[in-house]
Design a protein around this motif. Structure first.
Motif, PDB file in Angstrom:
ATOM      1  N   LEU A   1     -44.172 -28.348 -44.451  1.00 58.92           N
ATOM      2  CA  LEU A   1     -44.168 -29.431 -43.393  1.00 58.92           C
ATOM      3  C   LEU A   1     -43.393 -29.185 -42.259  1.00 58.92           C
ATOM      4  O   LEU A   1     -43.662 -29.414 -40.822  1.00 58.92           O
ATOM      5  CB  LEU A   1     -43.915 -30.952 -44.168  1.00 58.92           C
ATOM      6  CG  LEU A   1     -44.954 -31.161 -45.067  1.00 58.92           C
ATOM      7  CD1 LEU A   1     -44.221 -32.532 -45.766  1.00 58.92           C
ATOM      8  CD2 LEU A   1     -46.128 -31.875 -44.190  1.00 58.92           C
ATOM      9  N   ALA A   2     -42.134 -28.763 -42.458  1.00 58.09           N
ATOM     10  CA  ALA A   2     -41.076 -28.198 -41.273  1.00 58.09           C
ATOM     11  C   ALA A   2     -41.631 -27.235 -40.368  1.00 58.09           C
ATOM     12  O   ALA A   2     -41.684 -27.169 -39.087  1.00 58.09           O
ATOM     13  CB  ALA A   2     -40.029 -27.792 -41.943  1.00 58.09           C
ATOM     14  N   LEU A   3     -42.489 -26.123 -41.036  1.00 56.82           N
ATOM     15  CA  LEU A   3     -43.051 -25.141 -40.191  1.00 56.82           C
ATOM     16  C   LEU A   3     -44.222 -25.946 -39.281  1.00 56.82           C
ATOM     17  O   LEU A   3     -44.393 -25.665 -37.966  1.00 56.82           O
ATOM     18  CB  LEU A   3     -43.914 -24.153 -40.970  1.00 56.82           C
ATOM     19  CG  LEU A   3     -44.484 -23.157 -40.163  1.00 56.82           C
ATOM     20  CD1 LEU A   3     -43.601 -22.260 -39.325  1.00 56.82           C
ATOM     21  CD2 LEU A   3     -45.118 -22.054 -41.421  1.00 56.82           C
ATOM     22  N   PHE A   4     -45.167 -26.670 -39.622  1.00 56.98           N
ATOM     23  CA  PHE A   4     -46.122 -27.286 -39.101  1.00 56.98           C
ATOM     24  C   PHE A   4     -45.528 -28.052 -37.794  1.00 56.98           C
ATOM     25  O   PHE A   4     -46.086 -28.144 -36.818  1.00 56.98           O
ATOM     26  CB  PHE A   4     -47.151 -28.067 -39.863  1.00 56.98           C
ATOM     27  CG  PHE A   4     -48.048 -27.197 -40.573  1.00 56.98           C
ATOM     28  CD1 PHE A   4     -49.060 -26.274 -40.105  1.00 56.98           C
ATOM     29  CD2 PHE A   4     -48.183 -27.343 -41.871  1.00 56.98           C
ATOM     30  CE1 PHE A   4     -49.637 -25.367 -40.522  1.00 56.98           C
ATOM     31  CE2 PHE A   4     -48.951 -26.499 -42.775  1.00 56.98           C
ATOM     32  CZ  PHE A   4     -49.947 -25.669 -42.058  1.00 56.98           C
ATOM     33  N   GLU A   5     -44.697 -28.885 -38.218  1.00 54.33           N
ATOM     34  CA  GLU A   5     -43.925 -29.936 -37.193  1.00 54.33           C
ATOM     35  C   GLU A   5     -43.367 -28.829 -36.048  1.00 54.33           C
ATOM     36  O   GLU A   5     -43.335 -29.199 -34.779  1.00 54.33           O
ATOM     37  CB  GLU A   5     -42.764 -30.574 -37.878  1.00 54.33           C
ATOM     38  CG  GLU A   5     -43.070 -31.614 -38.701  1.00 54.33           C
ATOM     39  CD  GLU A   5     -41.942 -32.284 -39.605  1.00 54.33           C
ATOM     40  OE1 GLU A   5     -40.980 -31.844 -39.310  1.00 54.33           O
ATOM     41  OE2 GLU A   5     -42.429 -33.143 -40.377  1.00 54.33           O
TER      42      GLU A   5
ATOM     43  N   ALA B   1     -53.199 -25.141 -46.998  1.00 52.52           N
ATOM     44  CA  ALA B   1     -54.675 -25.679 -46.719  1.00 52.52           C
ATOM     45  C   ALA B   1     -54.604 -27.179 -46.484  1.00 52.52           C
ATOM     46  O   ALA B   1     -54.977 -27.696 -45.500  1.00 52.52           O
ATOM     47  CB  ALA B   1     -55.840 -25.175 -47.305  1.00 52.52           C
ATOM     48  N   LEU B   2     -54.012 -27.693 -47.566  1.00 53.57           N
ATOM     49  CA  LEU B   2     -54.092 -28.909 -47.611  1.00 53.57           C
ATOM     50  C   LEU B   2     -53.301 -29.807 -46.595  1.00 53.57           C
ATOM     51  O   LEU B   2     -53.810 -30.872 -45.739  1.00 53.57           O
ATOM     52  CB  LEU B   2     -53.683 -29.760 -48.631  1.00 53.57           C
ATOM     53  CG  LEU B   2     -54.562 -29.365 -50.180  1.00 53.57           C
ATOM     54  CD1 LEU B   2     -53.644 -29.857 -51.356  1.00 53.57           C
ATOM     55  CD2 LEU B   2     -55.842 -30.077 -50.041  1.00 53.57           C
ATOM     56  N   LEU B   3     -52.008 -29.432 -46.328  1.00 49.96           N
ATOM     57  CA  LEU B   3     -51.386 -29.919 -45.102  1.00 49.96           C
ATOM     58  C   LEU B   3     -51.775 -29.404 -43.834  1.00 49.96           C
ATOM     59  O   LEU B   3     -51.629 -29.933 -42.685  1.00 49.96           O
ATOM     60  CB  LEU B   3     -49.542 -29.487 -45.457  1.00 49.96           C
ATOM     61  CG  LEU B   3     -49.099 -29.735 -46.692  1.00 49.96           C
ATOM     62  CD1 LEU B   3     -47.592 -29.253 -46.560  1.00 49.96           C
ATOM     63  CD2 LEU B   3     -49.163 -31.409 -46.775  1.00 49.96           C
ATOM     64  N   GLY B   4     -52.304 -28.153 -43.730  1.00 51.90           N
ATOM     65  CA  GLY B   4     -52.455 -27.603 -42.444  1.00 51.90           C
ATOM     66  C   GLY B   4     -53.734 -28.086 -41.910  1.00 51.90           C
ATOM     67  O   GLY B   4     -53.868 -28.239 -40.516  1.00 51.90           O
ATOM     68  N   GLN B   5     -54.672 -28.858 -42.771  1.00 50.42           N
ATOM     69  CA  GLN B   5     -55.831 -29.082 -41.999  1.00 50.42           C
ATOM     70  C   GLN B   5     -55.572 -30.356 -41.084  1.00 50.42           C
ATOM     71  O   GLN B   5     -56.495 -30.506 -39.817  1.00 50.42           O
ATOM     72  CB  GLN B   5     -56.754 -29.853 -42.956  1.00 50.42           C
ATOM     73  CG  GLN B   5     -55.980 -31.082 -43.830  1.00 50.42           C
ATOM     74  CD  GLN B   5     -57.029 -31.267 -44.978  1.00 50.42           C
ATOM     75  OE1 GLN B   5     -58.245 -31.582 -44.672  1.00 50.42           O
ATOM     76  NE2 GLN B   5     -56.559 -31.588 -46.082  1.00 50.42           N
TER      77      GLN B   5
END
Length: 200
Positions: A48-52, A95-99
């Motif tokens: 999650l931190a990476l995507f943020e 994949a679940l978080l990245g979508q």
């Protein structure tokens, strides 16, 4: 320029994918030991931190995932679980978080391997994990919204690693990492979804 998040960029396959994609995309390289974009796919908070940090994306690519190799007769449930937590659930979590962080029409590409269909001695965990990732990809493709796509690349053993792994793959033909990288480009730039691109 479209933006691609590449997980596992420090590995042999990841480096080949980055080399291929870099002229066409803004490639954000991430890995467990990357100073700028560290990520541990086993840890939801880390993902999650990476995507943020990276913001909206056009493609997510995973070229990482560890499994347990060892004889079935001595294998423990904990050893088997290590592959489930890393290569299977790590990529599923991505994949679940990245979508939610992909732009419309974006893509997710995961990595499996030839052992999903061609077992070897001491590779029970690898076969099970790779087959499970492929099942996830085929099913997830049926439900992704907003024109999002998901595929997997299934390479055989890489030529760059052949000296270390040849004894485990008798009679197999290795492929260069650069050839396997082409399948990732196909997944990102093509129109198909739910596919397993075999590079054997």
């Amino acid at each position: 320029m479209k933006k691609v998040l590449l997980i596992g960029a420090s590995g042999t396959l990841g480096r080949a994918v980055q080399t291929l994609l870099a002229p066409r995309y803004e490639v954000i390289a991430a890995s467990r030991h990357d100073a700028s974009h560290p990520v541990d796919l086993r840890d939801e908070a880390s993902v999650l931190a990476l995507f943020e940090r990276v913001g909206r994306l056009d493609a997510i690519v995973s070229t990482t995932g560890n499994v347990h190799f060892g004889p079935l007769a001595q294998m423990t449930a904990a050893q088997f679980d290590s592959g489930l937590q890393d290569k299977l659930l790590g990529q599923v979590r991505l994949a679940l978080l990245g979508q939610r962080h992909l732009n419309d029409g974006g893509s997710i590409t995961l990595t499996t391997g030839i052992l999903a269909e061609q077992p070897i001695a001491q590779g029970v965990n690898a076969t099970a994990v790779n087959a499970a990732v492929e099942g996830f990809v085929r099913a997830a493709a049926c439900e992704l919204p907003r024109g999002l796509r998901i595929n997997a690349v299934s390479p055989t053993v890489l030529a760059e690693a052949w000296d270390a792994y040849a004894d485990f793959f008798p009679g197999f033909e290795p492929v260069p990492a650069a050839r396997a990288a082409l399948a990732f480009q196909r997944s990102i730039e093509g129109v198909q979804t739910g596919q397993i691109y075999k590079v054997w």
